[in-house]
Write an enzyme that holds these catalytic residues in place. Sequence first.
Site, PDB file in Angstrom:
ATOM      1  CE  LYS A  74      -4.405  -1.577   1.724  1.00 14.81           C
ATOM      2  NZ  LYS A  74      -5.548  -1.302   2.621  1.00 14.81           N
ATOM      3  CB  VAL A  75       1.097   4.018  -2.252  1.00 17.76           C
ATOM      4  CG1 VAL A  75       1.843   5.342  -2.389  1.00 17.76           C
ATOM      5  CG2 VAL A  75       1.696   2.970  -3.181  1.00 17.76           C
ATOM      6  NE  ARG A 103      -5.082   7.115  12.471  1.00 18.85           N
ATOM      7  CZ  ARG A 103      -4.784   7.551  11.245  1.00 18.85           C
ATOM      8  NH1 ARG A 103      -4.560   8.835  11.050  1.00 18.85           N
ATOM      9  NH2 ARG A 103      -4.719   6.709  10.233  1.00 18.85           N
ATOM     10  NE  ARG A 122       6.193  10.673  20.381  1.00 17.88           N
ATOM     11  CZ  ARG A 122       7.509  10.831  20.479  1.00 17.88           C
ATOM     12  NH1 ARG A 122       8.322  10.059  19.783  1.00 17.88           N
ATOM     13  NH2 ARG A 122       8.016  11.772  21.245  1.00 17.88           N
ATOM     14  CG  ASP A 178       8.244   6.433  19.370  1.00 16.36           C
ATOM     15  OD1 ASP A 178       9.110   6.025  20.166  1.00 16.36           O
ATOM     16  OD2 ASP A 178       8.376   7.480  18.714  1.00 16.36           O
ATOM     17  CG  HIS A 205       9.690   5.774  25.107  1.00 15.05           C
ATOM     18  ND1 HIS A 205      10.808   6.523  25.385  1.00 15.05           N
ATOM     19  CD2 HIS A 205       9.795   5.426  23.798  1.00 15.05           C
ATOM     20  CE1 HIS A 205      11.544   6.625  24.299  1.00 15.05           C
ATOM     21  NE2 HIS A 205      10.964   5.975  23.322  1.00 15.05           N
ATOM     22  CG  ASP A 287      13.564   7.484  16.888  1.00 12.18           C
ATOM     23  OD1 ASP A 287      12.537   8.028  16.437  1.00 12.18           O
ATOM     24  OD2 ASP A 287      13.852   7.478  18.097  1.00 12.18           O
ATOM     25  NE  ARG A 438      -0.239  30.715  25.933  1.00 12.21           N
ATOM     26  CZ  ARG A 438       0.704  29.853  25.557  1.00 12.21           C
ATOM     27  NH1 ARG A 438       0.419  28.568  25.462  1.00 12.21           N
ATOM     28  NH2 ARG A 438       1.921  30.275  25.291  1.00 12.21           N
TER      29      ARG A 438
END
Length: 566
Positions: A74-75, A103, A122, A178, A205, A287, A438
């Site tokens: 798949k592209v 996502r 990520r 990740d 992680h 990475d 803020r």
Amino acid sequence: MSKLPFMMGRYKWLVKVLSVGAECKGEDPNGEHKKPTSTKQQNTTAHTEAKKCLDEKVENNIPKKPRFYIEEHKVFNDPIHGHIKLHPLLVKIIDTPQFQRLRKIKQLGGGYYVFPGASHNRFEHSVGVGHLAGELVKALRAKQLEELEQEQEPSMDSESLINDRDVLCVQIAGLCHDLGHGPFSHVFDGMFNPQADPKGEKWEHEDASIFMFDHLVNDNNLKPLMNHYGLITEGDNENDLVFIKEMIKGSLKNNSPQNEKLYKGRNNEKSFLYEIVANKQNGIDVDKFDYFARDCHHLGIQNNFDHRRFIVFARVCNVDGQLHICSRDKEMANLYDMFHTRNSLHRRAYQHRVKMAVEIMIKDALLKANQDPHFQIKSSEGKTCCLSEAKRDKEAYTKLTDEVIEQILHHDACSCSNESTPSSLGEAAQIIERIMSRDLYQLVGEIKLKKEDQEKAEDVTKRLKTELAKAIPKDGKQDENDNFEVKVAKFDYGKKNEDPISNYTYFYSKFNPTIGFKIPREEVSNLLPECFSEKHIRVYWKRRDDKSLEDAKKCFKAVKKEVEEN
């Protein structure tokens, strides 16, 4: 009447077709033929037999596809690498809940609150690393085959030749490296977890990525599909699942005896494969290739490193009896550009002063929510757990993303606006509301340690905490975690105060491309930095009142003056 030219052409074509048809039937094209009853039948029969023969010849000439490439790749259209093709097994991994979770995790943590373009996640970074891992390992294999074809004295034996299994495993490791990141990337594993679980074992992680990779494979029953594509998922001899997890964890430092087996997934002859995804020896890996290019693109910062050029010149060479990935000697300047880009990104983005303030606030909000019994994550078997326990439960951790701050902010148990003494969850919501408006933690000041004082960062930090505690108002909240935070920002080339190029990187020359060697510092350049590491100590004040902030600044200035004079 003479024959027209176009009739001559048709006649010759018919004779040729009849000859091919005769060959297909095993007949002599010059021998006697049985005349068909009509010209139309003759043309039809000859054409059919000729077509059948040609189809058989074409079919026999098409090479059989190996099982690694049975289905169409798949592209993906990536803004950094363009159109990239991914193996069907990689696509299957991408289409799982464990991978789709990425996502919802920002690549730069709290950086999106400072840099409007830093909205990437990520997910796309992992796809990019999987692609680059495949590009590099295929380039290395092409160089190996080229070396064998040229009949040079080989620098490797048949055991070290890269095969299709190796390529697919390296791509999977790059894709899944990740999987274990928590909310806001390094905020969770680097800031929240050490304070939420101080007595727990060291948890990074990479460990979580291995944990989640096992969950991804088992929960989606991927072992049969992996076996279908030629991977070995059972047994102790070159188990590909073990190999993938070892690559995610990262390469070992090269200080073991040559006769000692370094890894379980592959023999020592292929130890160079562990340098592709997470290279712990010198930090040169795919990475970084992806996140340098991707982060610079989204941050609007110039990237001076060309990873495509590195891949073109990379090859496997013999270094004192062990194989390593080496680069051409003339590429040293390009590699220094890579580490300069790393340092620049840390100074301008990753450890930006305002970004650090936002991430401290996110960490504080998560810590407050972790203390509240009303805020729980659904785990396996219908149970629930707090945030700090979610990393030990596969189902709970799959649900843990950046969306956790929205869940805190809109939780039913949150009544921070109606109570004079809000709950822990209410305090967490207040901190998040400050981020949205803020109203951030204020930077009291920053101390840049001298070259000779770099190792004194811990002592200076303790001294600052002692003095800043005097500025805390006597209103009941005497805990330093509720009042201020002292952070050490480290800027280096990835190897503390060492030069990663001259000390840990190997090169080859044009005239001897099979042997790797180090290049001494004095032969590189006279313009190299004398110091490769620098530490800045920053103090952030969490309270909103101006009076306590001014008192904190006075305490800070006194300590800073003391440090600079000594």
